[in-house]
Scaffold this motif. Structure first.
Motif, PDB file in Angstrom:
ATOM      1  N   ALA A  97      52.473 -71.381  26.498  1.00 27.07           N
ATOM      2  CA  ALA A  97      52.816 -71.882  27.837  1.00 27.07           C
ATOM      3  C   ALA A  97      51.597 -72.245  28.673  1.00 27.07           C
ATOM      4  CB  ALA A  97      53.644 -70.835  28.573  1.00 27.07           C
ATOM      5  N   ALA A  98      50.427 -71.742  28.280  1.00 27.34           N
ATOM      6  CA  ALA A  98      49.249 -71.813  29.150  1.00 27.34           C
ATOM      7  C   ALA A  98      48.676 -73.215  29.293  1.00 27.34           C
ATOM      8  CB  ALA A  98      48.172 -70.874  28.616  1.00 27.34           C
ATOM      9  N   ASP A  99      48.197 -73.521  30.489  1.00 31.15           N
ATOM     10  CA  ASP A  99      47.404 -74.732  30.707  1.00 31.15           C
ATOM     11  C   ASP A  99      45.966 -74.504  30.268  1.00 31.15           C
ATOM     12  OD1 ASP A  99      49.637 -75.917  31.704  1.00 31.15           O
ATOM     13  OD2 ASP A  99      48.915 -76.124  33.759  1.00 31.15           O
ATOM     14  N   ALA A 100      45.523 -73.242  30.252  1.00 28.91           N
ATOM     15  CA  ALA A 100      44.201 -72.847  29.789  1.00 28.91           C
ATOM     16  C   ALA A 100      44.239 -71.335  29.574  1.00 28.91           C
ATOM     17  CB  ALA A 100      43.116 -73.225  30.806  1.00 28.91           C
ATOM     18  N   VAL A 101      43.167 -70.781  28.987  1.00 27.74           N
ATOM     19  CA  VAL A 101      43.132 -69.345  28.694  1.00 27.74           C
ATOM     20  C   VAL A 101      41.768 -68.778  29.090  1.00 27.74           C
ATOM     21  CG1 VAL A 101      43.251 -67.570  26.892  1.00 27.74           C
ATOM     22  CG2 VAL A 101      44.743 -69.585  26.757  1.00 27.74           C
ATOM     23  N   PHE A 102      41.796 -67.617  29.739  1.00 29.75           N
ATOM     24  CA  PHE A 102      40.582 -66.845  30.017  1.00 29.75           C
ATOM     25  C   PHE A 102      40.734 -65.518  29.298  1.00 29.75           C
ATOM     26  CE2 PHE A 102      38.241 -63.699  32.632  1.00 29.75           C
ATOM     27  CZ  PHE A 102      36.966 -64.248  32.546  1.00 29.75           C
ATOM     28  N   THR A 103      39.757 -65.165  28.423  1.00 27.38           N
ATOM     29  CA  THR A 103      39.938 -63.979  27.587  1.00 27.38           C
ATOM     30  C   THR A 103      38.617 -63.303  27.269  1.00 27.38           C
ATOM     31  OG1 THR A 103      40.965 -63.174  25.538  1.00 27.38           O
ATOM     32  CG2 THR A 103      39.816 -65.296  25.419  1.00 27.38           C
ATOM     33  N   ASP A 104      38.680 -62.010  26.987  1.00 23.72           N
ATOM     34  CA  ASP A 104      37.534 -61.271  26.450  1.00 23.72           C
ATOM     35  C   ASP A 104      37.847 -60.766  25.049  1.00 23.72           C
ATOM     36  OD1 ASP A 104      39.379 -59.258  26.931  1.00 23.72           O
ATOM     37  OD2 ASP A 104      38.000 -57.959  28.023  1.00 23.72           O
ATOM     38  N   SER A 105      38.877 -61.311  24.449  1.00 26.22           N
ATOM     39  CA  SER A 105      39.384 -60.845  23.155  1.00 26.22           C
ATOM     40  C   SER A 105      39.057 -61.834  22.033  1.00 26.22           C
ATOM     41  CB  SER A 105      40.912 -60.665  23.247  1.00 26.22           C
ATOM     42  OG  SER A 105      41.527 -60.744  21.982  1.00 26.22           O
ATOM     43  N   PHE A 106      38.652 -61.312  20.883  1.00 25.17           N
ATOM     44  CA  PHE A 106      38.396 -62.176  19.727  1.00 25.17           C
ATOM     45  C   PHE A 106      39.654 -62.940  19.342  1.00 25.17           C
ATOM     46  CE2 PHE A 106      38.712 -62.678  15.077  1.00 25.17           C
ATOM     47  CZ  PHE A 106      37.681 -63.584  14.877  1.00 25.17           C
ATOM     48  N   HIS A 107      40.769 -62.232  19.214  1.00 23.18           N
ATOM     49  CA  HIS A 107      42.000 -62.926  18.837  1.00 23.18           C
ATOM     50  C   HIS A 107      42.580 -63.740  19.995  1.00 23.18           C
ATOM     51  CE1 HIS A 107      41.985 -60.345  15.162  1.00 23.18           C
ATOM     52  NE2 HIS A 107      42.449 -61.465  14.655  1.00 23.18           N
ATOM     53  N   GLY A 108      42.142 -63.448  21.211  1.00 19.27           N
ATOM     54  CA  GLY A 108      42.458 -64.353  22.315  1.00 19.27           C
ATOM     55  C   GLY A 108      41.826 -65.715  22.069  1.00 19.27           C
ATOM     56  N   CYS A 109      40.580 -65.704  21.567  1.00 22.19           N
ATOM     57  CA  CYS A 109      39.923 -66.968  21.179  1.00 22.19           C
ATOM     58  C   CYS A 109      40.689 -67.634  20.039  1.00 22.19           C
ATOM     59  CB  CYS A 109      38.499 -66.700  20.700  1.00 22.19           C
ATOM     60  SG  CYS A 109      37.355 -66.198  21.966  1.00 22.19           S
ATOM     61  N   VAL A 110      41.029 -66.850  19.035  1.00 20.27           N
ATOM     62  CA  VAL A 110      41.701 -67.384  17.845  1.00 20.27           C
ATOM     63  C   VAL A 110      42.995 -68.094  18.220  1.00 20.27           C
ATOM     64  CG1 VAL A 110      42.929 -66.734  15.747  1.00 20.27           C
ATOM     65  CG2 VAL A 110      40.681 -65.758  16.206  1.00 20.27           C
ATOM     66  N   VAL A 133      32.496 -62.739  26.444  1.00 18.29           N
ATOM     67  CA  VAL A 133      32.301 -61.958  25.216  1.00 18.29           C
ATOM     68  C   VAL A 133      32.256 -60.466  25.521  1.00 18.29           C
ATOM     69  CG1 VAL A 133      30.720 -61.467  23.307  1.00 18.29           C
ATOM     70  CG2 VAL A 133      31.134 -63.826  24.014  1.00 18.29           C
ATOM     71  N   ASN A 134      33.095 -59.736  24.802  1.00 18.55           N
ATOM     72  CA  ASN A 134      33.205 -58.294  24.959  1.00 18.55           C
ATOM     73  C   ASN A 134      32.214 -57.634  24.001  1.00 18.55           C
ATOM     74  OD1 ASN A 134      34.104 -55.622  25.191  1.00 18.55           O
ATOM     75  ND2 ASN A 134      36.206 -56.290  25.586  1.00 18.55           N
ATOM     76  N   VAL A 135      30.974 -57.427  24.472  1.00 19.48           N
ATOM     77  CA  VAL A 135      29.881 -56.966  23.603  1.00 19.48           C
ATOM     78  C   VAL A 135      30.196 -55.611  22.969  1.00 19.48           C
ATOM     79  CG1 VAL A 135      27.445 -56.311  23.521  1.00 19.48           C
ATOM     80  CG2 VAL A 135      28.172 -58.271  24.903  1.00 19.48           C
ATOM     81  N   ASN A 136      30.737 -54.675  23.739  1.00 21.03           N
ATOM     82  CA  ASN A 136      31.004 -53.334  23.209  1.00 21.03           C
ATOM     83  C   ASN A 136      32.030 -53.341  22.085  1.00 21.03           C
ATOM     84  OD1 ASN A 136      29.194 -52.129  24.970  1.00 21.03           O
ATOM     85  ND2 ASN A 136      30.744 -51.787  26.558  1.00 21.03           N
ATOM     86  N   ARG A 137      32.923 -54.319  22.101  1.00 22.12           N
ATOM     87  CA  ARG A 137      33.935 -54.391  21.052  1.00 22.12           C
ATOM     88  C   ARG A 137      33.461 -55.205  19.842  1.00 22.12           C
ATOM     89  NH1 ARG A 137      39.336 -53.057  22.586  1.00 22.12           N
ATOM     90  NH2 ARG A 137      39.490 -52.406  24.752  1.00 22.12           N
ATOM     91  N   GLY A 138      32.269 -55.776  19.926  1.00 20.41           N
ATOM     92  CA  GLY A 138      31.719 -56.504  18.787  1.00 20.41           C
ATOM     93  C   GLY A 138      31.511 -57.970  19.063  1.00 20.41           C
ATOM     94  N   ALA A 139      30.259 -58.353  19.405  1.00 23.95           N
ATOM     95  CA  ALA A 139      29.971 -59.736  19.787  1.00 23.95           C
ATOM     96  C   ALA A 139      29.844 -60.669  18.595  1.00 23.95           C
ATOM     97  CB  ALA A 139      28.685 -59.785  20.611  1.00 23.95           C
ATOM     98  N   SER A 140      29.457 -60.145  17.423  1.00 21.48           N
ATOM     99  CA  SER A 140      29.202 -61.026  16.283  1.00 21.48           C
ATOM    100  C   SER A 140      30.461 -61.764  15.846  1.00 21.48           C
ATOM    101  CB  SER A 140      28.621 -60.235  15.103  1.00 21.48           C
ATOM    102  OG  SER A 140      29.563 -59.327  14.576  1.00 21.48           O
ATOM    103  N   ARG A 141      31.609 -61.181  16.104  1.00 25.46           N
ATOM    104  CA  ARG A 141      32.882 -61.838  15.752  1.00 25.46           C
ATOM    105  C   ARG A 141      33.036 -63.149  16.517  1.00 25.46           C
ATOM    106  NH1 ARG A 141      37.307 -57.966  17.481  1.00 25.46           N
ATOM    107  NH2 ARG A 141      35.967 -57.785  19.295  1.00 25.46           N
ATOM    108  N   PHE A 142      32.736 -63.091  17.811  1.00 26.04           N
ATOM    109  CA  PHE A 142      32.819 -64.289  18.650  1.00 26.04           C
ATOM    110  C   PHE A 142      31.786 -65.321  18.203  1.00 26.04           C
ATOM    111  CE2 PHE A 142      34.313 -60.743  21.222  1.00 26.04           C
ATOM    112  CZ  PHE A 142      35.422 -61.246  21.883  1.00 26.04           C
ATOM    113  N   ASN A 143      30.554 -64.858  18.023  1.00 20.38           N
ATOM    114  CA  ASN A 143      29.468 -65.773  17.674  1.00 20.38           C
ATOM    115  C   ASN A 143      29.749 -66.507  16.371  1.00 20.38           C
ATOM    116  OD1 ASN A 143      28.148 -64.781  19.942  1.00 20.38           O
ATOM    117  ND2 ASN A 143      26.969 -63.280  18.779  1.00 20.38           N
ATOM    118  N   SER A 144      30.282 -65.789  15.384  1.00 20.92           N
ATOM    119  CA  SER A 144      30.544 -66.392  14.084  1.00 20.92           C
ATOM    120  C   SER A 144      31.651 -67.439  14.175  1.00 20.92           C
ATOM    121  CB  SER A 144      30.921 -65.311  13.072  1.00 20.92           C
ATOM    122  OG  SER A 144      31.108 -65.859  11.788  1.00 20.92           O
TER     123      SER A 144
END
Length: 370
Positions: A285-298, A311-322
């Motif tokens: 439904a979203a016109d856009a998304v704001f998220t700190d979640s890896f699967h939110g990006c997915v 990026v949620n560094v404490n939960r693991g930044a390399s997932r986002f970067n990759s």
């Protein structure tokens, strides 16, 4: 083949649930019988040191919002908080193995008559996500059961294992028939610390198109129309401030895809996780998304939504970067001082080209599990 799927415990984490569902579906579509292996924490073991620390924080340091018996509170509230997500798990992820609450109990997996075990996806190889990371390297599992990993993740790009854990896991991984990881950094960690070179594959949720997930949206919430979606795991002050700035920039209102589930100090009625159907509808439904979640990006990528990721560094930044580096989406990362107007648009044709190539590679990897 009869395959055991070993992943982290499924509770209220939508990404965790959906990656397990997607991987099970992909393997089932290839003709396998898939059993979800339930290696869980024993939550009824209340750590005395933790209780004492929280007692001191509350009554000595006068941090009055501290919950001393936080573990008991979690157990008492768990059935209420998970009532909607558990319905999806029960409907789509059965059959289940028995529950194993210790490494010793987990060895009984050997009695299930499995031909193979697939470990993945999610941060299954990150110490701290479970009490015994060695179990996710299948230490003590019969050699007659073929062992694979699919998109296993360390979550970070630094080696967090103790010396003892490293020795045990390095020996155990030698007995895997094939190994794959979800991040490029994970390839390097395996080579340097475990002496193996894994393949690099997609998170299983990215193996399926938007049309696949649309089947699981039971109804559309029309109050979301014309707004953007916020999916935040940690609702910190700085993220809330950025959310307000983004609303001003987009000139739109927003809604939350999830409740305040992760805040254990919040009232229980504010922590009840919405259904998976509602969560998927939030992205559609979203016109856009704001998220700190890896699967939110997915899922922003799957539903082709403009997204902004803190990026949620404490939960693991390399997932986002990759993931973002793979698809040329690094420019979607925002921080406190970001000027939203300077962020270039997403070239979805380019994203699709790169994603298609990785989907083919990832599916070919799954076909080797036999």
């Amino acid at each position: 083949m009869k395959i055991g799927l070993l992943t982290l415990p499924l509770e209220t984490g939508y990404g965790s649930i959906m990656q397990a569902f997607a991987l099970k579906t992909a393997l089932s579509n290839m003709g396998h019988e898939v059993v979800l292996l339930r290696r869980l924490r024993d939550k009824k073991k209340y750590p005395l040191k933790r209780i004492l620390r929280r007692f001191i924080k509350k009554f000595v340091l006068q941090q009055w919002d501290t919950i001393v018996l936080i573990d008991k509170k979690e157990i008492d509230e768990y059935p209420v908080i998970t009532q909607n997500t558990q319905a999806f798990i029960d409907a789509h992820l059965q059959p289940f193995s028995p529950v194993y609450l210790s490494s010793r109990a987990f060895r009984k997996v050997n009695l299930l008559g499995l031909d193979a075990i697939v470990v993945g996806s999610d941060q299954v190889w990150r110490p701290g996500c479970m009490d015994v990371v060695e179990d996710f390297f299948l230490c003590g599992i019969n050699s007659g059961i073929r062992k694979f990993s699919y998109a296993a993740s360390f979550g970070v790009d630094l080696w967090e294992y103790s010396g003892k854990q490293t020795v045990h896991c390095k020996e155990a991984i030698k007995h895997f028939a094939k190994i794959s990881v979800r991040e490029r950094s994970g390839v390097n960690l395996c080579q340097v610390h475990l002496g193996v070179k894994p393949e690099f594959v997609l998170d299983p949720t990215l193996l399926f198109p938007k049309s696949f997930y649309m089947r699981y949206i039971e109804r559309h919430d029309s109050t979301r129309d014309g707004k953007f979606c916020a999916f935040l795991l940690d609702r910190s002050k700085d993220k809330q401030e950025m959310l307000s700035r983004l609303a001003s920039y987009l000139r739109k209102g927003y809604y939350n895809a999830a409740n305040n589930t992760e805040n254990r100090s919040a009232p229980v009625d504010e922590r009840i996780a919405p259904s998976v159907s509602s969560w998927l509808d939030a992205f559609n439904a979203a016109d856009a998304v704001f998220t700190d979640s890896f699967h939110g990006c997915v899922f922003s990528i799957i539903f082709k939504k403009d997204f902004y990721v803190y990026v949620n560094v404490n939960r693991g930044a390399s997932r986002f970067n990759s993931l973002l580096g793979l698809l040329g989406l690094e420019h979607r990362v925002v921080c406190k001082g970001t000027n939203f107007s300077l962020i270039p648009p997403i070239d979805w044709d380019e994203v699709e080209t790169k994603l298609d190539a990785m989907q083919r590679l990832s599916i070919e990897y799954l076909k080797t599990i036999k």
